[in-house]
Write an enzyme that holds these catalytic residues in place. Structure first.
Site, PDB file in Angstrom:
ATOM      1  CB  SER A 109      -2.683   4.797  11.888  1.00  0.00           C
ATOM      2  OG  SER A 109      -1.639   5.437  12.606  1.00  0.00           O
ATOM      3  CG  HIS A 110       3.213   3.707  10.580  1.00  0.00           C
ATOM      4  ND1 HIS A 110       2.544   3.929   9.415  1.00  0.00           N
ATOM      5  CD2 HIS A 110       4.472   3.317  10.228  1.00  0.00           C
ATOM      6  CE1 HIS A 110       3.349   3.693   8.400  1.00  0.00           C
ATOM      7  NE2 HIS A 110       4.523   3.316   8.859  1.00  0.00           N
ATOM      8  CB  ILE A 111       0.135   5.032  16.198  1.00  0.00           C
ATOM      9  CG1 ILE A 111       1.477   5.642  15.785  1.00  0.00           C
ATOM     10  CG2 ILE A 111      -0.052   5.071  17.714  1.00  0.00           C
ATOM     11  CD1 ILE A 111       2.689   5.109  16.506  1.00  0.00           C
ATOM     12  CG  ASP A 148      -0.085   6.556   9.449  1.00  0.00           C
ATOM     13  OD1 ASP A 148       0.193   5.629   8.670  1.00  0.00           O
ATOM     14  OD2 ASP A 148       0.081   6.462  10.689  1.00  0.00           O
ATOM     15  CB  SER A 151       5.588   1.410   5.253  1.00  0.00           C
ATOM     16  OG  SER A 151       5.316   1.955   6.515  1.00  0.00           O
TER      17      SER A 151
END
Lengths: 125, 196
Positions: free
Chosen positions: A12-14, A69, A72
């Site tokens: 995930s980005h987070i 997600d 990228s």
């Protein structure tokens, strides 16, 4: 207790999303190796090629379902996959729902074909 | 002529343009993306500069590959894998023939498309790389070609990348990846690499 032959990777980005989804999955799949990579190297929003590499290496399975997600994350995952010897199944499916589905089915020793068939319905990307 | 020295100077000039326009790139990205293109790329090119300045790079291939690995490791957003894949493919092609800039850049475009799956007209950096490749092939790359390609993304509707979530609302904004790719090719022109 030995782990299942199939593992799960969450990207995930987070950082908290990756960690949180992994925590949710462990509820349903205590014998499945679940590793995750969230955020950039310095903990910002994004994905890190290095963190993904590490999460793949740390996964105890050699056959791993990978869930992500946004786009990228997928690109960084693909690069890491190209450099790994493990068999990574990159899933373009709804992150939380499909990762949970896979976790529960792997824990229940469902056949891979059945897992893939169920995940196919959760394809969103 | 493309040599290890001019390739490093090209990437250095690209890094300078990214740093100068860091806020502008992020501002463009705020309109249709997640607002971090400038800061992400600036972090990447800083890592790239450190690696390139460490020296010991004797071929164009070495320079491009070193730059690729720094960007892949440090950028964080989509532009990391995209520029990284471009530079890896370019490095590979430079290993075949380091004088043929047109083929090297074309290999970079192929690398981007393999990674990002974008086609021309989807409001991405590909919309700059495609016309630049065509112009390089015919020896006609100019600042105007680059600028027109970058400006051309403004009226496109995004169907790839983060801006695609906005659909019609992406129309009327320049694509940040197209703008940063424009800087890469302006740096190529200004570096005199294409002069015989």
């Amino acid at each position: 207790m030995s782990k299942k032959a199939v593992g799960i990777l969450i990207v995930s980005h987070i950082p908290e999303i990756a960690e949180g989804v992994a925590e949710l999955l462990k509820e349903a799949a205590k014998d499945v190796s679940i590793t995750y990579a969230g955020g950039t190297d310095d903990g910002g929003v994004g994905t890190s090629f290095e963190k993904i590499n590490t999460a793949i290496a740390k996964n105890e399975a050699d056959d791993v379902f990978a869930f992500y997600d946004l786009g990228s994350a997928k690109m960084n995952l693909e690069m890491a996959m190209e450099m790994s010897d493990k068999y990574i199944r990159l899933m373009d499916t709804a992150l939380v729902e499909s990762a949970y589905t896979a976790a529960a089915l792997i824990q229940a020793d469902a056949e891979l074909d059945n897992i893939l068939k169920q995940l196919e319905q959760l394809k969103v990307k | 002529m493309l040599t290890a020295e001019t390739a490093a100077a090209w990437l250095h000039a690209f890094a300078e343009k990214i740093n100068e326009n860091k806020a502008y790139l992020s501002e463009l990205d705020s309109a249709i993306g997640d607002g971090d293109h400038g800061s992400n790329l600036a972090r990447g090119v800083q890592a790239m500069e450190e690696k390139l300045q460490a020296g010991g790079l004797e071929t164009v291939q070495d320079v491009l590959k070193t730059a690729a690995m720094a960007l892949i490791g440090k950028v964080g957003g989509a532009s990391g894998p995209l520029y990284g894949s471009a530079l890896i493919a370019m490095a590979k092609q430079a290993g075949e023939d380091e004088k043929d800039v047109a083929s090297i850049v074309k290999a970079g475009l192929d690398g981007i498309q393999k990674r990002g799956k974008a086609e021309k007209g989807e409001k991405t950096m590909v919309d700059v790389w495609v016309p630049v490749c065509e112009a390089l092939k015919s020896g006609a790359l100019t600042k105007e070609v680059i600028q027109n390609a970058v400006d051309g993304t403004k009226e496109m509707k995004a169907t790839k990348g983060r801006a695609s979530y906005l659909g019609e609302r992406s129309v009327g904004h320049l694509d940040p990846g197209a703008v940063s790719s424009g800087y890469l090719f302006e740096a190529l022109l200004e570096g005199g690499i294409l002069d015989e």
